[in-house]
Write a protein that holds these residues in place. Structure first.
Motif, PDB file in Angstrom:
ATOM      1  N   GLY A  52      45.365 -30.600 -15.362  1.00  0.00           N
ATOM      2  CA  GLY A  52      44.747 -31.584 -14.493  1.00  0.00           C
ATOM      3  C   GLY A  52      43.347 -31.955 -14.967  1.00  0.00           C
ATOM      4  O   GLY A  52      43.081 -32.096 -16.161  1.00  0.00           O
ATOM      5  N   ASP A  53      42.444 -32.100 -14.006  1.00  0.00           N
ATOM      6  CA  ASP A  53      41.105 -32.602 -14.313  1.00  0.00           C
ATOM      7  C   ASP A  53      40.326 -31.681 -15.250  1.00  0.00           C
ATOM      8  O   ASP A  53      39.579 -32.154 -16.108  1.00  0.00           O
ATOM      9  N   LYS A  54      40.468 -30.369 -15.067  1.00  0.00           N
ATOM     10  CA  LYS A  54      39.727 -29.447 -15.941  1.00  0.00           C
ATOM     11  C   LYS A  54      40.165 -29.613 -17.398  1.00  0.00           C
ATOM     12  O   LYS A  54      39.321 -29.687 -18.305  1.00  0.00           O
ATOM     13  N   LEU A  55      41.467 -29.666 -17.621  1.00  0.00           N
ATOM     14  CA  LEU A  55      41.953 -29.834 -18.989  1.00  0.00           C
ATOM     15  C   LEU A  55      41.539 -31.205 -19.532  1.00  0.00           C
ATOM     16  O   LEU A  55      41.249 -31.341 -20.732  1.00  0.00           O
ATOM     17  N   SER A  56      41.472 -32.213 -18.659  1.00  0.00           N
ATOM     18  CA  SER A  56      40.999 -33.523 -19.098  1.00  0.00           C
ATOM     19  C   SER A  56      39.564 -33.449 -19.590  1.00  0.00           C
ATOM     20  O   SER A  56      39.198 -34.099 -20.583  1.00  0.00           O
TER      21      SER A  56
ATOM     22  N   LEU B 176      38.128 -34.252 -23.425  1.00  0.00           N
ATOM     23  CA  LEU B 176      36.974 -35.102 -23.717  1.00  0.00           C
ATOM     24  C   LEU B 176      35.927 -34.355 -24.542  1.00  0.00           C
ATOM     25  O   LEU B 176      35.264 -34.947 -25.407  1.00  0.00           O
ATOM     26  N   ILE B 177      35.772 -33.069 -24.273  1.00  0.00           N
ATOM     27  CA  ILE B 177      34.844 -32.265 -25.076  1.00  0.00           C
ATOM     28  C   ILE B 177      35.284 -32.266 -26.541  1.00  0.00           C
ATOM     29  O   ILE B 177      34.479 -32.516 -27.454  1.00  0.00           O
ATOM     30  N   ALA B 178      36.558 -31.999 -26.772  1.00  0.00           N
ATOM     31  CA  ALA B 178      37.067 -31.965 -28.147  1.00  0.00           C
ATOM     32  C   ALA B 178      36.905 -33.322 -28.820  1.00  0.00           C
ATOM     33  O   ALA B 178      36.472 -33.416 -29.988  1.00  0.00           O
ATOM     34  N   GLU B 179      37.230 -34.391 -28.113  1.00  0.00           N
ATOM     35  CA  GLU B 179      37.106 -35.729 -28.690  1.00  0.00           C
ATOM     36  C   GLU B 179      35.644 -36.042 -29.023  1.00  0.00           C
ATOM     37  O   GLU B 179      35.340 -36.632 -30.068  1.00  0.00           O
ATOM     38  N   THR B 180      34.737 -35.621 -28.148  1.00  0.00           N
ATOM     39  CA  THR B 180      33.312 -35.865 -28.383  1.00  0.00           C
ATOM     40  C   THR B 180      32.819 -35.090 -29.600  1.00  0.00           C
ATOM     41  O   THR B 180      32.057 -35.616 -30.419  1.00  0.00           O
TER      42      THR B 180
ATOM     43  N   PRO C 197      32.017 -32.852 -19.152  1.00  0.00           N
ATOM     44  CA  PRO C 197      32.203 -34.241 -18.742  1.00  0.00           C
ATOM     45  C   PRO C 197      32.317 -34.433 -17.234  1.00  0.00           C
ATOM     46  O   PRO C 197      31.848 -35.436 -16.692  1.00  0.00           O
ATOM     47  N   GLY C 198      32.987 -33.499 -16.550  1.00  0.00           N
ATOM     48  CA  GLY C 198      33.060 -33.568 -15.083  1.00  0.00           C
ATOM     49  C   GLY C 198      34.105 -34.515 -14.551  1.00  0.00           C
ATOM     50  O   GLY C 198      33.862 -35.212 -13.557  1.00  0.00           O
ATOM     51  N   VAL C 199      35.283 -34.546 -15.162  1.00  0.00           N
ATOM     52  CA  VAL C 199      36.351 -35.436 -14.696  1.00  0.00           C
ATOM     53  C   VAL C 199      36.717 -35.090 -13.256  1.00  0.00           C
ATOM     54  O   VAL C 199      37.176 -33.988 -12.956  1.00  0.00           O
ATOM     55  N   ASN C 200      36.465 -36.025 -12.356  1.00  0.00           N
ATOM     56  CA  ASN C 200      36.807 -35.895 -10.928  1.00  0.00           C
ATOM     57  C   ASN C 200      36.213 -34.648 -10.274  1.00  0.00           C
ATOM     58  O   ASN C 200      36.796 -34.108  -9.326  1.00  0.00           O
ATOM     59  N   GLU C 201      35.058 -34.198 -10.743  1.00  0.00           N
ATOM     60  CA  GLU C 201      34.369 -33.081 -10.093  1.00  0.00           C
ATOM     61  C   GLU C 201      33.855 -33.528  -8.720  1.00  0.00           C
ATOM     62  O   GLU C 201      33.333 -34.641  -8.572  1.00  0.00           O
TER      63      GLU C 201
ATOM     64  N   ARG D 105      29.916 -39.935 -13.131  1.00  0.00           N
ATOM     65  CA  ARG D 105      31.014 -40.005 -12.177  1.00  0.00           C
ATOM     66  C   ARG D 105      30.515 -39.727 -10.766  1.00  0.00           C
ATOM     67  O   ARG D 105      29.513 -39.028 -10.584  1.00  0.00           O
ATOM     68  N   PRO D 106      31.205 -40.279  -9.746  1.00  0.00           N
ATOM     69  CA  PRO D 106      30.845 -39.930  -8.376  1.00  0.00           C
ATOM     70  C   PRO D 106      30.897 -38.417  -8.185  1.00  0.00           C
ATOM     71  O   PRO D 106      31.788 -37.748  -8.703  1.00  0.00           O
TER      72      PRO D 106
END
Length: 355
Positions: A192-196, A200-204, A263-267, A288-289
Motif C-alpha cells: 500500500g502507501d508505505k511501499l509506494s 519513490l525513494i528508490a526512483e529518486t 515521500p509520505g504517500v497518503n500520510e 501532500r495534505p
C-alpha cells in the motif's frame, strides 16, 4: 476531574507499535499534564479493515455489551468528560456517545474524519455510525487542515472545532543533530502507501546526479521487507536496512542524520517528521495534505515525481549551510508548536469551557 479516554482503532496499550498507538499515548499524557486524571475507559477494538457487514454487526453487538458493562462500573461515576481518539468509517466510536447520553457527560473527539462517500458501499453502517458519533461531539480537535475541511462542512450547529497541532510526547527538544551522517528513511514495510513511498525513494535515488555523495539508512520492517530489499539492492552498500528500531536507537540516528527522506504517500501527518525536525534534521518529502501540516519548509510537488525530490536532496546534500538553516527552522517550529506543553495548554483551554 477524570477524563474517560477511548481509542476504537487501537488502544494505547496495544502490543503492535504504530503511529496511532503513539499518538493515543501522547494524548493521554497531554491530558494528564493539565492536572486531570485519565482513565482508559475501554480497550475494545472496533475495526473493520475489509468492509464486511457481518463483522460490523458483531462489533455493534460487542459495543452494546461493552457500554452496558461500563455503565455498571463504579469508575464511570467519576468521569466528567469522555474523549475519543480517531473516529472514522473503519473504526467508529460505538460506545462514547451512548455512555455520555446515559451519564450526561460532554463528548469530545480528537482526529475525527468525515467521509460521506462511504455512506454507500461495504462500510455503510460503520460510516453512518462514525458520522453520528461526530455529530454528537460538543468539541472536535482536528490535527490537520485537510480533516478540518469536511468537519467544518458537516458540523452541526454549536459544535466547536479547534486545531490541535500534532505533537511529540516530550516537553523539551533533544540535542541538535550533527547533520553529518547518512540520510535516513523511517517507515513500516507493508503493502500500500508505505511501499509506494519506498518505490519513490528508490526512483529518486536512481535520479540523483552521479557526482552526489550520499548514503541512506532505513529504519523499519514488515511484511513487504523483501520488496524493499529488492528496490534497494541496486544501490549496494550505500543503503543499509536496519530493521525495526526502538525509540532510543532512532534517537541516535536522528542525532547524526543529514536529512530525513520520506515521500509520505497518503500520510495522515507522520510523527517521524516531527521527531527528525525536533533534532534539527531537514526533511525531503512530497507536498501532500497532512505532510504539509508538520513539515517545515517547501516540499516537492507531487506531480513532479522523483525528479523534484532528487533536486531537493542534491541541493541539501551539496550545501551544508542550506542544510543547517533548514534544520534550524524546523527545530524552532517543533519547539514552539509541536511539543507536549503546547498540546496540554490547547486541550486544557477547551475542556475548561465544557466542564
Amino acid at each position: 476531574m477524570t477524563v474517560a479516554f477511548y481509542a476504537p482503532l487501537k488502544a494505547p496499550n496495544h502490543t503492535v507499535p504504530s503511529g496511532d498507538r503513539t499518538m493515543a499515548r501522547a494524548l493521554m499524557a497531554a491530558m494528564q499534564a493539565t492536572g486531570r486524571a485519565v482513565d482508559l475507559a475501554s480497550e475494545l477494538r472496533l475495526y473493520d479493515g475489509v468492509g464486511l457487514p457481518e463483522t460490523q454487526d458483531a462489533l455493534f453487538a460487542a459495543a452494546r455489551a461493552e457500554t452496558a458493562r461500563l455503565l455498571a462500573t463504579p469508575q464511570a461515576r467519576t468521569w466528567r468528560v469522555w474523549v475519543t481518539y480517531h473516529n472514522y468509517y473503519k473504526a467508529p466510536d460505538l460506545i462514547g456517545p451512548a455512555v455520555c447520553d446515559a451519564l450526561a457527560l460532554p463528548y469530545v473527539q480528537i482526529e475525527s474524519t468525515r467521509a460521506r462517500k462511504r455512506l454507500q458501499g461495504p462500510w455503510a453502517q460503520f460510516a453512518q455510525a462514525a458520522e453520528d458519533a461526530s455529530d454528537a461531539a460538543a468539541l472536535i480537535f482536528y490535527l490537520t487542515h485537510r480533516d478540518a475541511e469536511t468537519l467544518r462542512r458537516d458540523a452541526p450547529a454549536a459544535q466547536i472545532l479547534r486545531h490541535l497541532p500534532p505533537f511529540l510526547q516530550q516537553d523539551t527538544l533533544p540535542d541538535a543533530s550533527t547533520l553529518d551522517g547518512p540520510m535516513l528513511s523511517v517507515g513500516m514495510m507493508r503493502e500500500g502507501d508505505k511501499l509506494s513511498s519506498y518505490r519513490l525513494i528508490a526512483e529518486t535515488l536512481h535520479t540523483l546526479p552521479a557526482g552526489i555523495d550520499w548514503r541512506l539508512d532505513i529504519a523499519g520492517d514488515g511484511t513487504a521487507r523483501h520488496e524493499v530489499e529488492a528496490l534497494m539492492a541496486p544501490f549496494g552498500n550505500r543503503v543499509r536496512l536496519l530493521g525495526q528500531l526502538n525509540s532510543a536507537a532512532l534517537a541516535d540516528l536522528y542525532g547524526q542524520a543529514s536529512i530525513l527522506f520520506w515521500p509520505g504517500v497518503n500520510e495522515a501527518f507522520g510523527l517521524t517528521y516531527l521527531e527528525a525536525q525536533a533534532a534539527g534534521v531537514p526533511v525531503v518529502a512530497q507536498n501532500r495534505p497532512g505532510v504539509c501540516d508538520v513539515v517545515v519548509g517547501p516540499q516537492s510537488d507531487v506531480d513532479a515525481g522523483a525528479q523534484a525530490m532528487a533536486d531537493h536532496l542534491a541541493h541539501l546534500l551539496g550545501d551544508q549551510g542550506a542544510r543547517r538553516a533548514a534544520g534550524k527552522a524546523a527545530r524552532d517550529t517543533v519547539g514552539t508548536r509541536h511539543l507536549l506543553g503546547h498540546a496540554a495548554r490547547t486541550i486544557d483551554t477547551e475542556l475548561r469551557g465544557l466542564t
